[in-house]
Design a protein around this motif. Structure first.
Motif, PDB file in Angstrom:
ATOM      1  N   ALA A   1       3.241  18.430 -15.953  1.00 31.16           N
ATOM      2  CA  ALA A   1       2.701  18.442 -17.310  1.00 31.16           C
ATOM      3  C   ALA A   1       1.798  19.647 -17.526  1.00 31.16           C
ATOM      4  CB  ALA A   1       1.930  17.157 -17.578  1.00 31.16           C
ATOM      5  N   LYS A   2       1.115  20.078 -16.475  1.00 31.41           N
ATOM      6  CA  LYS A   2       0.273  21.265 -16.601  1.00 31.41           C
ATOM      7  C   LYS A   2       1.128  22.504 -16.832  1.00 31.41           C
ATOM      8  CE  LYS A   2      -3.926  20.254 -14.024  1.00 31.41           C
ATOM      9  NZ  LYS A   2      -4.712  20.624 -12.833  1.00 31.41           N
ATOM     10  N   HIS A   3       2.253  22.588 -16.133  1.00 30.04           N
ATOM     11  CA  HIS A   3       3.101  23.764 -16.253  1.00 30.04           C
ATOM     12  C   HIS A   3       3.888  23.752 -17.554  1.00 30.04           C
ATOM     13  CE1 HIS A   3       2.083  25.096 -12.299  1.00 30.04           C
ATOM     14  NE2 HIS A   3       2.478  23.959 -11.744  1.00 30.04           N
ATOM     15  N   LEU A   4       4.259  22.594 -18.041  1.00 31.10           N
ATOM     16  CA  LEU A   4       5.012  22.514 -19.282  1.00 31.10           C
ATOM     17  C   LEU A   4       4.224  23.022 -20.484  1.00 31.10           C
ATOM     18  CD1 LEU A   4       6.978  19.156 -18.951  1.00 31.10           C
ATOM     19  CD2 LEU A   4       7.874  21.469 -18.832  1.00 31.10           C
ATOM     20  N   PRO A   5       2.975  22.666 -20.661  1.00 30.48           N
ATOM     21  CA  PRO A   5       2.257  23.185 -21.815  1.00 30.48           C
ATOM     22  C   PRO A   5       2.165  24.710 -21.819  1.00 30.48           C
ATOM     23  CG  PRO A   5       1.104  21.292 -20.973  1.00 30.48           C
ATOM     24  CD  PRO A   5       2.214  21.618 -20.015  1.00 30.48           C
TER      25      PRO A   5
ATOM     26  N   TYR B   1       0.825  -1.213   0.000  1.00 24.70           N
ATOM     27  CA  TYR B   1       0.000   0.000   0.000  1.00 24.70           C
ATOM     28  C   TYR B   1       0.860   1.264   0.000  1.00 24.70           C
ATOM     29  CZ  TYR B   1      -4.584  -2.171   0.507  1.00 24.70           C
ATOM     30  OH  TYR B   1      -5.735  -2.872   0.290  1.00 24.70           O
ATOM     31  N   GLN B   2       1.979   1.238   0.692  1.00 23.12           N
ATOM     32  CA  GLN B   2       2.857   2.401   0.697  1.00 23.12           C
ATOM     33  C   GLN B   2       3.479   2.619  -0.670  1.00 23.12           C
ATOM     34  OE1 GLN B   2       5.447   1.548   3.997  1.00 23.12           O
ATOM     35  NE2 GLN B   2       4.103   2.610   5.459  1.00 23.12           N
ATOM     36  N   LEU B   3       3.838   1.534  -1.362  1.00 19.50           N
ATOM     37  CA  LEU B   3       4.357   1.668  -2.725  1.00 19.50           C
ATOM     38  C   LEU B   3       3.291   2.231  -3.657  1.00 19.50           C
ATOM     39  CD1 LEU B   3       6.440  -1.621  -3.094  1.00 19.50           C
ATOM     40  CD2 LEU B   3       7.296   0.713  -2.914  1.00 19.50           C
ATOM     41  N   LEU B   4       2.063   1.773  -3.478  1.00 16.44           N
ATOM     42  CA  LEU B   4       0.961   2.291  -4.278  1.00 16.44           C
ATOM     43  C   LEU B   4       0.765   3.780  -4.025  1.00 16.44           C
ATOM     44  CD1 LEU B   4      -1.435   1.663  -6.205  1.00 16.44           C
ATOM     45  CD2 LEU B   4      -2.778   1.211  -4.155  1.00 16.44           C
ATOM     46  N   ALA B   5       0.859   4.187  -2.769  1.00 19.15           N
ATOM     47  CA  ALA B   5       0.694   5.604  -2.434  1.00 19.15           C
ATOM     48  C   ALA B   5       1.814   6.445  -3.046  1.00 19.15           C
ATOM     49  CB  ALA B   5       0.663   5.780  -0.922  1.00 19.15           C
ATOM     50  N   THR B   6       3.053   5.944  -3.015  1.00 16.23           N
ATOM     51  CA  THR B   6       4.152   6.704  -3.607  1.00 16.23           C
ATOM     52  C   THR B   6       3.992   6.813  -5.115  1.00 16.23           C
ATOM     53  OG1 THR B   6       5.527   4.714  -3.690  1.00 16.23           O
ATOM     54  CG2 THR B   6       5.815   6.172  -1.798  1.00 16.23           C
ATOM     55  N   GLU B   7       3.511   5.744  -5.763  1.00 16.58           N
ATOM     56  CA  GLU B   7       3.266   5.806  -7.205  1.00 16.58           C
ATOM     57  C   GLU B   7       2.187   6.837  -7.524  1.00 16.58           C
ATOM     58  OE1 GLU B   7       2.292   1.929  -8.625  1.00 16.58           O
ATOM     59  OE2 GLU B   7       4.255   1.100  -8.128  1.00 16.58           O
ATOM     60  N   MET B   8       1.153   6.871  -6.698  1.00 16.60           N
ATOM     61  CA  MET B   8       0.081   7.845  -6.921  1.00 16.60           C
ATOM     62  C   MET B   8       0.603   9.268  -6.739  1.00 16.60           C
ATOM     63  SD  MET B   8      -3.102   5.885  -5.116  1.00 16.60           S
ATOM     64  CE  MET B   8      -4.284   7.172  -5.422  1.00 16.60           C
ATOM     65  N   LEU B   9       1.459   9.478  -5.748  1.00 15.35           N
ATOM     66  CA  LEU B   9       2.040  10.801  -5.534  1.00 15.35           C
ATOM     67  C   LEU B   9       2.941  11.206  -6.698  1.00 15.35           C
ATOM     68  CD1 LEU B   9       2.850  10.710  -1.717  1.00 15.35           C
ATOM     69  CD2 LEU B   9       1.156  12.135  -2.867  1.00 15.35           C
ATOM     70  N   LYS B  10       3.718  10.248  -7.232  1.00 10.67           N
ATOM     71  CA  LYS B  10       4.576  10.539  -8.373  1.00 10.67           C
ATOM     72  C   LYS B  10       3.744  10.917  -9.597  1.00 10.67           C
ATOM     73  CE  LYS B  10       8.511   7.636  -7.139  1.00 10.67           C
ATOM     74  NZ  LYS B  10       9.267   6.411  -7.474  1.00 10.67           N
ATOM     75  N   GLU B  11       2.660  10.155  -9.831  1.00 10.48           N
ATOM     76  CA  GLU B  11       1.792  10.466 -10.967  1.00 10.48           C
ATOM     77  C   GLU B  11       1.163  11.846 -10.810  1.00 10.48           C
ATOM     78  OE1 GLU B  11      -1.058   7.343 -11.254  1.00 10.48           O
ATOM     79  OE2 GLU B  11       0.420   5.870 -11.930  1.00 10.48           O
ATOM     80  N   GLU B  12       0.781  12.175  -9.590  1.00 11.60           N
ATOM     81  CA  GLU B  12       0.186  13.487  -9.330  1.00 11.60           C
ATOM     82  C   GLU B  12       1.208  14.591  -9.573  1.00 11.60           C
ATOM     83  OE1 GLU B  12      -1.392  15.654  -5.394  1.00 11.60           O
ATOM     84  OE2 GLU B  12      -2.360  13.726  -5.827  1.00 11.60           O
ATOM     85  N   ALA B  13       2.451  14.362  -9.140  1.00 11.22           N
ATOM     86  CA  ALA B  13       3.504  15.357  -9.348  1.00 11.22           C
ATOM     87  C   ALA B  13       3.810  15.510 -10.835  1.00 11.22           C
ATOM     88  CB  ALA B  13       4.759  14.958  -8.585  1.00 11.22           C
ATOM     89  N   GLN B  14       3.812  14.403 -11.579  1.00 13.19           N
ATOM     90  CA  GLN B  14       4.048  14.477 -13.013  1.00 13.19           C
ATOM     91  C   GLN B  14       2.900  15.192 -13.709  1.00 13.19           C
ATOM     92  OE1 GLN B  14       4.663  10.452 -14.242  1.00 13.19           O
ATOM     93  NE2 GLN B  14       6.794  10.401 -13.567  1.00 13.19           N
ATOM     94  N   GLY B  15       1.696  14.987 -13.206  1.00 14.02           N
ATOM     95  CA  GLY B  15       0.542  15.688 -13.767  1.00 14.02           C
ATOM     96  C   GLY B  15       0.655  17.187 -13.563  1.00 14.02           C
ATOM     97  N   ARG B  16       1.154  17.589 -12.407  1.00 11.35           N
ATOM     98  CA  ARG B  16       1.358  19.013 -12.140  1.00 11.35           C
ATOM     99  C   ARG B  16       2.423  19.582 -13.053  1.00 11.35           C
ATOM    100  NH1 ARG B  16       1.437  18.679  -5.621  1.00 11.35           N
ATOM    101  NH2 ARG B  16      -0.786  18.285  -5.341  1.00 11.35           N
TER     102      ARG B  16
END
Length: 123
Positions: free
Chosen positions: A92-96, A75-90
């Motif tokens: 990606a928003k700034h890059l465009p 579950y902790q690995l899943l949470a870290t993956e979700m946080l990484k995806e969220e950070a990448q999404g942020r």
């Protein structure tokens, strides 16, 4: 006359038996199971609440220490993956936005070059 009642009664009983048993043997399709809705998506709060429930189960001696540690780590690995995806999404928003500014600047420069060419042709 007794044979007619026997035949009709057996048909009724067989029909009832068929309607009772047939759902167990038919492959029921669930069309909504394949679609993921907004409420079906796993959130970070749900992951943390699952970890809390695991800890409570461990403290109540419902699961062993090894199972608890393994599931908690998963579950902790899943949470870290979700946080990484969220950070990448942020990111990606700034890059465009920055790419958009660069494209706008390039478009303006190209327009100015074309205008300069047109002025040179006229003059």
């Amino acid at each position: 006359m007794d044979y007619v009642f026997l035949i009709i009664g057996s048909l009724v009983i067989n029909t009832c038996f068929y309607f009772i048993i047939s759902p167990f043997f038919s492959a029921g399709e669930v069309p909504a199971a394949g679609m993921e809705t907004e409420s079906d998506k796993l959130t970070l709060e749900q992951v943390y609440s699952a970890v809390n429930e695991l800890e409570m189960d461990f403290l109540m001696k419902k699961i062993s220490r090894e199972d608890f540690e393994k599931l908690k780590e998963d579950y902790q690995l899943l949470a870290t993956e979700m946080l990484k995806e969220e950070a990448q999404g942020r990111k990606a928003k700034h890059l465009p936005e920055s790419k958009k500014k660069k494209k706008d600047a390039e478009a303006e420069a190209e327009i100015l070059r074309e205008l300069k060419k047109l002025r040179q042709q006229k003059g």
